[in-house]
Design an enzyme around this catalytic site. Structure first.
Site, PDB file in Angstrom:
ATOM      1  N   CYS A 171      74.456  45.708  58.581  1.00 39.29           N
ATOM      2  CA  CYS A 171      75.748  45.230  59.087  1.00 39.29           C
ATOM      3  C   CYS A 171      75.992  45.589  60.549  1.00 39.29           C
ATOM      4  CB  CYS A 171      76.879  45.786  58.228  1.00 39.29           C
ATOM      5  SG  CYS A 171      76.646  45.449  56.474  1.00 39.29           S
ATOM      6  N   HIS A 304      85.321  48.391  62.071  1.00 45.03           N
ATOM      7  CA  HIS A 304      84.382  47.913  61.057  1.00 45.03           C
ATOM      8  C   HIS A 304      85.171  47.364  59.875  1.00 45.03           C
ATOM      9  CE1 HIS A 304      80.646  47.436  59.005  1.00 45.03           C
ATOM     10  NE2 HIS A 304      80.940  48.315  58.063  1.00 45.03           N
ATOM     11  N   GLU A 315      85.941  55.528  58.568  1.00 46.41           N
ATOM     12  CA  GLU A 315      86.071  55.048  59.942  1.00 46.41           C
ATOM     13  C   GLU A 315      87.315  55.626  60.605  1.00 46.41           C
ATOM     14  OE1 GLU A 315      86.094  50.960  62.623  1.00 46.41           O
ATOM     15  OE2 GLU A 315      86.592  50.827  60.494  1.00 46.41           O
ATOM     16  N   LYS A 336      87.450  41.234  59.865  1.00 50.52           N
ATOM     17  CA  LYS A 336      86.899  40.873  58.554  1.00 50.52           C
ATOM     18  C   LYS A 336      87.981  40.436  57.569  1.00 50.52           C
ATOM     19  CE  LYS A 336      82.831  43.925  58.861  1.00 50.52           C
ATOM     20  NZ  LYS A 336      83.086  44.596  60.143  1.00 50.52           N
ATOM     21  N   HIS A 341      83.095  39.592  55.907  1.00 53.90           N
ATOM     22  CA  HIS A 341      82.067  40.446  56.500  1.00 53.90           C
ATOM     23  C   HIS A 341      80.819  39.618  56.730  1.00 53.90           C
ATOM     24  CE1 HIS A 341      79.540  43.648  57.547  1.00 53.90           C
ATOM     25  NE2 HIS A 341      79.836  44.528  56.614  1.00 53.90           N
ATOM     26  N   PHE A 400      74.748  49.959  56.002  1.00 55.39           N
ATOM     27  CA  PHE A 400      73.926  50.589  54.974  1.00 55.39           C
ATOM     28  C   PHE A 400      72.887  51.487  55.652  1.00 55.39           C
ATOM     29  CE2 PHE A 400      73.843  47.817  50.859  1.00 55.39           C
ATOM     30  CZ  PHE A 400      75.189  48.072  50.666  1.00 55.39           C
TER      31      PHE A 400
END
Length: 795
Positions: A171, A304, A315, A336, A341, A400
């Site tokens: 991502c 994010h 975050e 998002k 996403h 990830f």
């Protein structure tokens, strides 16, 4: 060396393009996001039974790109949607820039940096469906699966012949691509870069996130107390980045400046972030530091903000840790919530939103926001955009395997931020390792090479050399259970290289990064996860396998197993992936982002991967070529020279310079004249300050495919001016370890210097089969009487 830091080369954004669920342009994206329009709804193009959700940010109208990358005739079923998205966004960005390739910037000085999470995996799913139903897929479709295919398609579509690379950090992929492009421009290896990312919906992604119970049945509500998960999206975002000198000379409008960026590894968990946001905070701090920004300079962060409980709170903790008291005055919103996403494209699309926010002085909102969650608690700009005075802003992406990225932008005319380069330093090799079909360890490989051994055996018409290694080197049985074979190979190779470098202390490893190269990547894990989903449905999706389907999983496992916390990235430039990783690591070290970086290149070959190679005519048995496909795990430890000398490390060699070029002809095509290889070799020599006459050898890319080998040999002859320069072709003997070929050559060169006195530097060549060429200059370690690099060659 010169001990005075230099000002950095200013890098400007002069064009953007996007295609998302908000529409087919960057302006449509901005208008939708600015006004809080949620473009997340029922997904029509995929079967949606069995998932946690039926919604996503779907692109519903995709114009056919002008550039054709599939054989004639072709229709939509023969195309790869992620490549189509990238071409559409890139065409808009290039047109918006007002620059003409060849007139304003030479084609050889214009490159591509492309980020993606899934690459062409939708094409892979169609291949797997054909195979499971007993059909034979068209072999061309296999060529659309690797991430590098899109990067090379973009290069061909616009005639760009500069550096081309593909980045795959899940991502955070396109945010990493922006950072790597920034280094290319600041180092002077290009004047313009087409940068961005793309991802398309796949059944694998929906099944995977559903198996992790991460998908929301309603449009995502990031940072909100009632959030229940993420919404997936698809599309592409693209930038045109140029040096300030190009922008001024061409007289093109500047939208924003890319000031700096930060990268880090969590080393914590394969899917969950560190709960306190420790790794993310390091990335944010580095973005501020390298941009010379104070926390108070940043009033807006495009977060994010996935909408999952753990990510959003982590975050928020990271922003507080990095900005201190200024965090409470900083707006933190999530794009998002309105487009979903976009995985590997998220960094580029959200970066476009960030610079539009700077342009229009509006902080976009977090849509669908409900009650404030005290575990987040920062200003999420709920519901509608807010007019604000904005000089600088950050865009965060966390992925990830704990790969974190934060990019800093500044509006034109703003004065906040005046970054400088760190002190010049050389990059040295302090450790190396090899796990190959020749045996375990560097010595086994060297002995096999000297003896002329040719490992491997013919398997259904294709010669294959498999690597065997002691898997206990990857960790305890419990640790290995969460690793696939690719990750185990990476961890074992990195552990051996770090041991060879004498690195084991927590403080040393905390300042160590990981940059991994792989061409095939985790295809075996993708097959293990995807085939049951396609044949039996999402109910059988295995959440234990899904985290290993991302290309950067192996780098994340290295960080978790060995304790590295520095910058991390994964390069997927096909058969040139390892060389690209070495070049990126070199750039990160020269820009002072780490003291040392371990650079693994790893490949494993699944049965279906081998089937793909057999079906592509270039490799198949009917071609009758002397070609061996090999597995392998290699690693080099690269280190800033000062750090290595201060800790008394043994220096094996100096990585003196590198260069990457493209033939610009597209998927599976390369220039028969060898012009691209020649330009890469000459560029690497110039970068290193080495004359071709001083070379002792060239370690060639040649692997036994005549149509690719002959152009390289012609280029070598031109560069060496027919001097009879020694040319080594280890891949013809030991096999081609896909993206690890440059590492194979480097380890052999280093082994030879251990055996006998070195007689000069060497060139190491590596090429993809889509016309991307990387050359590196490796020089023997200087003796006490040898001169050190001067300030010019050190730069």
């Amino acid at each position: 060396m010169n001990d005075v830091p230099e000002d950095v080369v200013p890098v400007m954004v002069v064009g953007v393009g996007a295609i998302t669920s908000q529409g087919g342009t960057a302006q449509a994206l901005w208008e939708g996001v600015r006004t809080g329009h949620v473009a997340i709804g029922p997904v029509r193009a995929l079967p949606m039974d069995g998932y946690q959700t039926r919604i996503g940010g779907e692109v519903t109208d995709v114009p056919e790109p002008a550039h054709r990358y599939t054989p004639e005739p072709a229709d939509s079923k023969d195309r790869e949607p992620s490549i189509d998205f990238a071409l559409v966004a890139a065409a808009e960005a290039m047109a918006a820039s007002g620059l003409v390739v060849g007139r304003d910037v030479p084609a050889e000085r214009w490159g591509v940096a492309y980020g993606t999470c899934n690459g062409g995996w939708r094409s892979a799913e169609l291949i797997l469906r054909d195979e499971e139903s007993g059909q034979t897929p068209d072999w061309h479709r296999y060529t659309l699966v690797p991430p590098q295919a899109a990067a090379e398609t973009l290069s061909a579509a616009h005639g760009l012949r500069g550096p081309v690379l593909s980045v795959n950090t899940a991502c955070a992929s396109s945010a990493h691509a922006i950072g790597h492009a920034l280094e290319i421009l600041r180092s002077g290896r290009a004047d313009a870069m087409l940068v961005g990312g793309s991802d398309a919906f796949t059944e694998t992604a929906f099944a995977g996130f559903s198996s992790l119970e991460s998908l929301s049945p309603e449009p995502a509500a990031p940072y909100s107390k009632d959030r229940s998960g993420l919404s997936l999206g698809e599309g592409s975002g693209m930038f045109v980045l140029v040096t300030d000198e190009v922008a001024r000379r061409a007289g093109v409008p500047v939208i924003a400046e890319v000031l700096g960026y930060g990268l880090s590894a969590d080393g914590y968990h394969v899917t969950a972030p560190h709960p306190e946001g420790a790794g993310a905070a390091r990335a944010i701090r580095q973005a501020l530091t390298t941009s010379a920004l104070a926390p108070d300079d940043v009033r807006y962060i495009n977060g994010h903000g996935t909408g999952t409980p753990k990510n959003d709170s982590a975050e928020s903790n990271a922003v507080r840790a990095a900005l201190g008291e200024a965090a409470e005055k900083t707006a933190l919103s999530s794009t998002k919530s309105m487009v979903g996403h976009l995985l590997g494209a998220a960094g580029a699309v959200e970066g476009i939103v960030t610079i539009m926010a700077l342009r229009d002085q509006i902080a976009p909102p977090t849509a669908s926001f409900g009650e404030v969650d005290p575990q987040c608690g920062l200003d999420a700009v709920p519901d509608s955009g807010r007019v604000m005075a904005l000089d600088a802003a950050l865009s965060n992406n966390f992925a990830f395997a704990g790969a974190n990225a934060s990019v800093a932008f500044r509006r034109p005319g703003a004065t906040a931020g005046t970054p400088v380069l760190p002190l010049a330093d050389d990059v040295v090799v302090t450790g190396f390792s090899a796990l190959s079909a020749a045996g375990e360890g560097v010595e086994a490989l060297w002995e096999a090479f000297r003896a002329g051994a040719r490992p491997g055996a013919v398997e259904d018409g294709l010669r294959v050399a498999r690597a065997e290694f002691d898997r206990s080197a990857a960790g305890t049985p419990k640790q290995r259970r969460r690793m696939d074979r690719l990750s185990q190979l990476a961890v074992a190779a990195c552990r051996a290289a770090l041991d060879d470098a004498g690195l084991s202390g927590e403080e040393e490893l905390d300042a160590t990064g990981v940059v991994l190269g792989t061409g095939v990547g985790p295809v075996a894990s993708n097959e293990d996860f995807t085939v049951p989903v396609l044949t039996e449905g999402p109910k059988v999706a295995n959440p234990g396998i899904f985290p290993n389907t991302v290309y950067n999983s192996a780098a994340g496992q290295v960080s978790m197993a060995l304790g590295t916390r520095g910058p991390t990235s994964t390069l997927t430039s096909a058969h040139a992936a390892g060389a690209a990783a070495l070049g990126v690591a070199f750039d990160l070290l020269r820009s002072g982002r780490a003291e040392r970086i371990v650079v693994p290149a790893v490949e494993v070959l699944s049965p279906r991967t081998l089937d793909a190679y057999r079906r592509i005519p270039l490799f198949g048995p009917a071609a009758g070529r002397r070609y061996t496909l090999a597995e392998g795990g290699f690693a080099l430890v690269l280190e800033r020279g000062r750090s290595a000398r201060e800790r008394g490390a043994r220096i094996h060699a100096t990585l003196s310079g590198h260069a990457t070029t493209s033939d610009g002809l597209g998927i599976g095509r390369w220039d028969p004249s060898g012009d691209g290889v020649e330009r890469a070799m000459r560029g690497a020599l110039e970068s290193a300050g080495v004359d071709a006459a001083a070379l002792s050898a060239v370690w060639a890319n040649a692997a036994g495919i005549g149509s690719a080998d002959r152009p390289e040999l012609s280029a070598i002859d031109r560069v060496s001016e027919g001097s009879g320069l020694r040319v080594e072709t280890p891949k013809r003997q030991l096999g081609e370890p896909v993206g690890a070929g440059a590492h194979l050559s480097a380890v052999l060169a280093l082994s030879g210097w251990r055996d006998a006195p070195a007689d000069g530097p060497v060139l190491i060549n590596s090429s993809s089969l889509g016309g991307t060429h990387t050359s590196l200059v490796l020089a023997p370690a200087p003796t006490a009487s040898a001169p050190t690099l001067d300030s010019e060659s050190a730069r």
